[in-house]
Enzyme design. Structure first.
Site, mmCIF file in Angstrom:
data_model
loop_
_atom_site.group_PDB
_atom_site.id
_atom_site.type_symbol
_atom_site.label_atom_id
_atom_site.label_comp_id
_atom_site.label_asym_id
_atom_site.label_seq_id
_atom_site.Cartn_x
_atom_site.Cartn_y
_atom_site.Cartn_z
ATOM 1 N N GLU A 118 0.865 -1.189 0.000
ATOM 2 C CA GLU A 118 0.000 0.000 0.000
ATOM 3 C C GLU A 118 0.903 1.241 0.000
ATOM 4 O O GLU A 118 1.269 1.767 1.047
ATOM 5 C CB GLU A 118 -0.913 0.001 1.230
ATOM 6 C CG GLU A 118 -1.926 1.123 1.212
ATOM 7 C CD GLU A 118 -2.673 1.253 2.524
ATOM 8 O OE1 GLU A 118 -3.644 2.044 2.551
ATOM 9 O OE2 GLU A 118 -2.308 0.594 3.509
ATOM 10 N N HIS A 186 -5.914 5.976 -1.729
ATOM 11 C CA HIS A 186 -5.164 7.162 -1.307
ATOM 12 C C HIS A 186 -4.954 8.077 -2.506
ATOM 13 O O HIS A 186 -3.834 8.437 -2.844
ATOM 14 C CB HIS A 186 -3.839 6.761 -0.664
ATOM 15 C CG HIS A 186 -4.001 6.157 0.701
ATOM 16 N ND1 HIS A 186 -4.207 6.918 1.831
ATOM 17 C CD2 HIS A 186 -4.021 4.858 1.091
ATOM 18 C CE1 HIS A 186 -4.328 6.111 2.871
ATOM 19 N NE2 HIS A 186 -4.232 4.863 2.451
ATOM 20 N N GLY A 211 -9.057 7.698 3.124
ATOM 21 C CA GLY A 211 -7.931 8.179 2.345
ATOM 22 C C GLY A 211 -8.397 9.218 1.357
ATOM 23 O O GLY A 211 -8.070 9.179 0.173
ATOM 24 N N HIS A 242 -14.277 4.358 10.727
ATOM 25 C CA HIS A 242 -13.844 4.857 9.426
ATOM 26 C C HIS A 242 -14.983 5.352 8.548
ATOM 27 O O HIS A 242 -14.787 6.275 7.746
ATOM 28 C CB HIS A 242 -13.064 3.763 8.683
ATOM 29 C CG HIS A 242 -11.628 3.665 9.077
ATOM 30 N ND1 HIS A 242 -11.219 3.120 10.272
ATOM 31 C CD2 HIS A 242 -10.497 4.057 8.437
ATOM 32 C CE1 HIS A 242 -9.894 3.168 10.344
ATOM 33 N NE2 HIS A 242 -9.440 3.736 9.255
ATOM 34 N N ASP A 265 -8.080 -3.302 8.334
ATOM 35 C CA ASP A 265 -6.952 -2.375 8.179
ATOM 36 C C ASP A 265 -6.249 -2.171 9.519
ATOM 37 O O ASP A 265 -5.866 -1.050 9.874
ATOM 38 C CB ASP A 265 -7.427 -1.039 7.600
ATOM 39 C CG ASP A 265 -6.279 -0.148 7.133
ATOM 40 O OD1 ASP A 265 -5.170 -0.673 6.914
ATOM 41 O OD2 ASP A 265 -6.485 1.078 6.997
ATOM 42 N N LEU A 300 -7.612 9.448 10.080
ATOM 43 C CA LEU A 300 -7.417 8.150 10.699
ATOM 44 C C LEU A 300 -6.094 7.546 10.236
ATOM 45 O O LEU A 300 -5.582 7.872 9.161
ATOM 46 C CB LEU A 300 -8.574 7.220 10.332
ATOM 47 C CG LEU A 300 -9.931 7.661 10.907
ATOM 48 C CD1 LEU A 300 -11.063 7.153 10.037
ATOM 49 C CD2 LEU A 300 -10.094 7.146 12.318
#
Length: 369
Positions: A118, A186, A211, A242, A265, A300
């Site tokens: 990632e 992201h 993200g 989230h 996650d 987060l």
């Protein structure tokens, strides 16, 4: 060994006979057990736990095993160790250590069959970047990736990329040709950049709805674009922090259980008490609720919970049947990654989880076989 439990998909009592690590018989049961049985969870994105990070220069095979053992207590039979944005040597060390650990331990190899990268090819903007260290964000580099893949013994099976990075589409095409699943994440990409990434081979979205920028255009934005794309699966983090319930419900209804993956996650801080910790080159805070944040911001930094929490929450938040929740946490990620999908049928490996659950209640794992 005969396991009496309620089948996760039907709710009916079944007797599952296990011999030599495989299911040898499945029949109705005349008992009225309270516990449930299902395929063990498979999480596509776990960064570590209890202060152990797969990115850490102090990572050892023993610490890899410690994370696997903790995950097992939460019903996670297997998962993708996930390495996040860092310098070249840090990522190479992480992949090499994981490889050394599983090459020496066949059981461990079954629990961590492939890896997820990632970053570092993500957006450098605040918001989409999340907690990824800005100084290591960069454009895709195929030669660099091949060196990591070599350290990983060819086990990097998923890579998260921001499509707006220079050279991203060519990079996605090469990953796809090599059998690597490309995830969009992201990112601050435009509609056309997301469409180009899908055309190049991107197949899923990493933790859709997170993200992201704190404020987005209400209609034309990258969340809607990925949500509407029928060629994209998506993972979601249903840890209760989230995403709000209304958004989880919308994503579930649009993607459906056929194209949705649950992930916790879990960060390296998962399972630790409330406090401030140093990780990924920055300070992070674990709140009393278990929420992990960048101090002083709304951003987060991974999750403090595990997949069992996410399974229970998607039932509560989206109104999903238990069968869908389990499939999104086991079958869907395995199928996307090209791994064997576990079912409760004769001849299958006994990769199973036994748990207690009541509608709108928590999933309380008893055992993973």
């Amino acid at each position: 060994m005969i396991l009496h439990a309620r089948h996760y998909a039907t709710g009916r009592p079944v007797a599952v006979t296990v011999e030599g690590g495989r299911i040898t018989a499945v029949a109705g049961s005349d008992q009225n057990p309270l516990r449930w049985i299902a395929p063990a969870f498979f999480d596509p994105q776990i960064n570590g736990c209890l202060g152990i990070s797969f990115n850490s220069p102090a990572l050892t095979p023993e610490r890899v095993r410690a994370v696997v053992d903790v995950c097992r207590t939460h019903g996670i039979g297997a998962f993708c160790p996930t390495l996040v944005t860092a310098d070249f040597d840090a990522l190479r060390h992480g992949f090499a250590t994981l490889t050394r650990a599983i090459d020496a331990d066949a059981e461990l190899a079954r629990r961590v069959p492939c890896f997820h990268l990632e970053g570092p090819y993500l957006s450098g903007e605040d918001g989409p970047r999340g907690a990824h260290p800005k100084e290591h964000i960069r454009d895709p580099d195929w030669v660099e990736f091949l060196r990591w893949q070599d350290a990983a013994g060819g086990r990097i099976r998923m890579v998260t990329v921001a499509p707006e990075r220079a050279g991203a589409c060519a990079f996605i095409e090469k990953l796809t040709a090599a059998g690597v699943v490309v995830a969009i994440g992201h990112t601050g990409a435009t509609r056309s950049q997301i469409q180009d990434a899908v055309t190049a081979g991107a197949r899923t979205s990493t933790h859709l709805g997170n993200g992201c920028h704190a404020v987005l255009p209400r209609h034309d934005n990258y969340v809607w674009e990925q949500l509407a794309c029928d060629d994209l699966h998506a993972s979601v983090i249903t840890d209760g922090h989230h995403l709000p319930a209304a958004l989880v419900k919308c994503i579930y209804r649009v993607k459906t259980a056929r194209r949705l993956l649950l992930t916790c996650d879990a960060s390296s801080l998962a399972g630790l008490p409330a406090g401030t910790y140093r990780e990924w080159g920055t300070d992070l805070e674990v709140l009393p609720s278990g929420k992990v944040v960048v101090p002083g911001t709304p951003f987060l930094a991974g999750s403090g919970h595990f997949t069992d929490v996410c399974v229970a929450n998607v039932v509560r938040m989206a109104g999903a049947p238990l069968a869908d929740a389990i499939d999104m946490a086991s079958a869907r990620p395995r199928h996307l990654l090209g791994l064997p999908v576990t079912t409760i049928t004769v001849g299958q490996p006994a990769d199973l989880v036994l748990f207690d659950w009541e509608p709108d209640g928590d999933v309380r794992v008893r055992e993973v076989l």
